[in-house]
Design a protein around this motif. Structure first.
Motif, short mmCIF file in Angstrom:
data_model
loop_
_atom_site.label_atom_id
_atom_site.label_comp_id
_atom_site.label_asym_id
_atom_site.label_seq_id
_atom_site.Cartn_x
_atom_site.Cartn_y
_atom_site.Cartn_z
N VAL A 164 12.26 -7.30 -3.08
CA VAL A 164 12.95 -7.88 -1.92
C VAL A 164 12.15 -7.79 -0.63
O VAL A 164 12.37 -8.56 0.30
CB VAL A 164 14.35 -7.25 -1.70
CG1 VAL A 164 15.27 -7.55 -2.87
CG2 VAL A 164 14.25 -5.76 -1.44
N ALA A 165 11.20 -6.83 -0.56
CA ALA A 165 10.41 -6.68 0.67
C ALA A 165 9.10 -5.98 0.35
O ALA A 165 8.94 -5.36 -0.70
CB ALA A 165 11.20 -5.87 1.70
N TYR A 166 8.17 -6.07 1.31
CA TYR A 166 6.86 -5.44 1.13
C TYR A 166 6.27 -5.13 2.50
O TYR A 166 6.69 -5.70 3.51
CB TYR A 166 5.92 -6.33 0.33
CG TYR A 166 5.57 -7.61 1.04
CD1 TYR A 166 4.43 -7.70 1.84
CD2 TYR A 166 6.37 -8.74 0.93
CE1 TYR A 166 4.11 -8.88 2.50
CE2 TYR A 166 6.06 -9.92 1.59
CZ TYR A 166 4.92 -9.98 2.37
OH TYR A 166 4.62 -11.13 3.04
N ASP A 167 5.30 -4.25 2.50
CA ASP A 167 4.56 -3.92 3.71
C ASP A 167 3.10 -3.75 3.30
O ASP A 167 2.80 -2.95 2.41
CB ASP A 167 5.10 -2.64 4.34
CG ASP A 167 4.53 -2.38 5.73
OD1 ASP A 167 4.04 -3.33 6.36
OD2 ASP A 167 4.57 -1.22 6.17
N ILE A 168 2.22 -4.51 3.92
CA ILE A 168 0.80 -4.49 3.58
C ILE A 168 0.02 -3.78 4.66
O ILE A 168 0.24 -4.00 5.85
CB ILE A 168 0.28 -5.93 3.41
CG1 ILE A 168 0.91 -6.58 2.18
CG2 ILE A 168 -1.25 -5.95 3.33
CD1 ILE A 168 0.56 -8.04 2.01
N ASP A 169 -0.89 -2.92 4.23
CA ASP A 169 -1.85 -2.29 5.12
C ASP A 169 -3.19 -2.27 4.38
O ASP A 169 -3.23 -2.57 3.18
CB ASP A 169 -1.39 -0.87 5.46
CG ASP A 169 -1.97 -0.37 6.78
OD1 ASP A 169 -2.86 -1.05 7.34
OD2 ASP A 169 -1.55 0.69 7.26
N ALA A 170 -4.24 -1.92 5.06
CA ALA A 170 -5.56 -1.91 4.43
C ALA A 170 -5.57 -1.02 3.20
O ALA A 170 -5.25 0.17 3.28
CB ALA A 170 -6.61 -1.43 5.43
N GLY A 171 -5.86 -1.62 2.05
CA GLY A 171 -6.00 -0.87 0.81
C GLY A 171 -4.72 -0.37 0.20
O GLY A 171 -4.74 0.47 -0.70
N GLN A 172 -3.58 -0.91 0.64
CA GLN A 172 -2.32 -0.46 0.08
C GLN A 172 -1.20 -1.47 0.29
O GLN A 172 -1.32 -2.38 1.09
CB GLN A 172 -1.89 0.87 0.70
CG GLN A 172 -1.50 0.78 2.16
CD GLN A 172 -1.09 2.11 2.74
OE1 GLN A 172 -1.67 3.15 2.39
NE2 GLN A 172 -0.12 2.11 3.61
N ILE A 173 -0.13 -1.28 -0.46
CA ILE A 173 1.06 -2.09 -0.31
C ILE A 173 2.28 -1.23 -0.67
O ILE A 173 2.22 -0.44 -1.61
CB ILE A 173 1.01 -3.37 -1.19
CG1 ILE A 173 2.23 -4.25 -0.94
CG2 ILE A 173 0.86 -3.03 -2.65
CD1 ILE A 173 2.14 -5.63 -1.58
N ILE A 174 3.31 -1.35 0.12
CA ILE A 174 4.60 -0.74 -0.19
C ILE A 174 5.49 -1.86 -0.69
O ILE A 174 5.58 -2.91 -0.06
CB ILE A 174 5.23 -0.07 1.03
CG1 ILE A 174 4.36 1.08 1.53
CG2 ILE A 174 6.65 0.43 0.70
CD1 ILE A 174 4.79 1.66 2.87
N VAL A 175 6.15 -1.63 -1.82
CA VAL A 175 7.02 -2.64 -2.41
C VAL A 175 8.43 -2.07 -2.49
O VAL A 175 8.63 -0.96 -2.98
CB VAL A 175 6.53 -3.04 -3.82
CG1 VAL A 175 7.46 -4.07 -4.44
CG2 VAL A 175 5.10 -3.57 -3.77
N GLN A 176 9.40 -2.84 -1.99
CA GLN A 176 10.80 -2.46 -2.12
C GLN A 176 11.47 -3.35 -3.14
O GLN A 176 11.36 -4.58 -3.08
CB GLN A 176 11.55 -2.57 -0.79
CG GLN A 176 13.00 -2.15 -0.91
CD GLN A 176 13.73 -2.14 0.42
OE1 GLN A 176 13.11 -2.12 1.47
NE2 GLN A 176 15.04 -2.15 0.37
N PHE A 177 12.17 -2.71 -4.09
CA PHE A 177 12.85 -3.44 -5.15
C PHE A 177 14.32 -3.64 -4.82
O PHE A 177 14.86 -3.02 -3.89
CB PHE A 177 12.68 -2.70 -6.48
CG PHE A 177 11.25 -2.68 -6.95
CD1 PHE A 177 10.75 -3.72 -7.70
CD2 PHE A 177 10.41 -1.64 -6.61
CE1 PHE A 177 9.43 -3.73 -8.12
CE2 PHE A 177 9.08 -1.63 -7.02
CZ PHE A 177 8.59 -2.68 -7.77
N ARG A 178 14.96 -4.51 -5.55
CA ARG A 178 16.35 -4.88 -5.33
C ARG A 178 17.29 -3.66 -5.29
O ARG A 178 18.26 -3.64 -4.55
CB ARG A 178 16.79 -5.85 -6.43
CG ARG A 178 18.08 -6.57 -6.13
CD ARG A 178 18.47 -7.55 -7.21
NE ARG A 178 17.37 -8.42 -7.59
CZ ARG A 178 17.21 -8.96 -8.78
NH1 ARG A 178 18.08 -8.73 -9.74
NH2 ARG A 178 16.20 -9.75 -9.05
N ASN A 179 16.98 -2.64 -6.09
CA ASN A 179 17.83 -1.45 -6.13
C ASN A 179 17.60 -0.50 -4.95
O ASN A 179 18.22 0.55 -4.87
CB ASN A 179 17.65 -0.70 -7.45
CG ASN A 179 16.26 -0.12 -7.61
OD1 ASN A 179 15.41 -0.21 -6.73
ND2 ASN A 179 16.01 0.48 -8.76
#
Length: 79
Positions: free
Chosen positions: A14-29
């Motif tokens: 449902v959402a994400y956050d990108i930074d250099a060399g990484q990604i945060i991923v948020q799932f539906r739950n």
């Protein structure tokens, strides 16, 4: 966090956050995971970032290629 485009309307992401060399991923739950170049590999992180921006295919890619190769689960303050 940036809202995920979800072009096919069936994604678990449902959402994400990108930074250099990484990604945060948020799932539906509500679960959020940090994937880094160290945990998942630079090529995979670059691909995940591209898919996140495109709004298509990120959930499938995670399931098929990096599933549990996250650096850590991010706990919200509400928990």
């Amino acid at each position: 966090m940036q809202r995920y485009g979800n072009q096919n309307r069936e994604s678990g992401v449902v959402a994400y956050d990108i930074d250099a060399g990484q990604i945060i991923v948020q799932f539906r739950n509500g679960d959020r995971y940090l994937y880094t170049e160290d945990s998942a590999g630079a090529t995979n992180i670059a691909r995940m970032q591209d898919l996140a921006r495109a709004g298509r295919g990120l959930s499938s890619f995670i399931s098929q290629h990096v599933h549990d190769r996250y650096a850590r689960k991010i706990h919200s303050r509400r928990q």
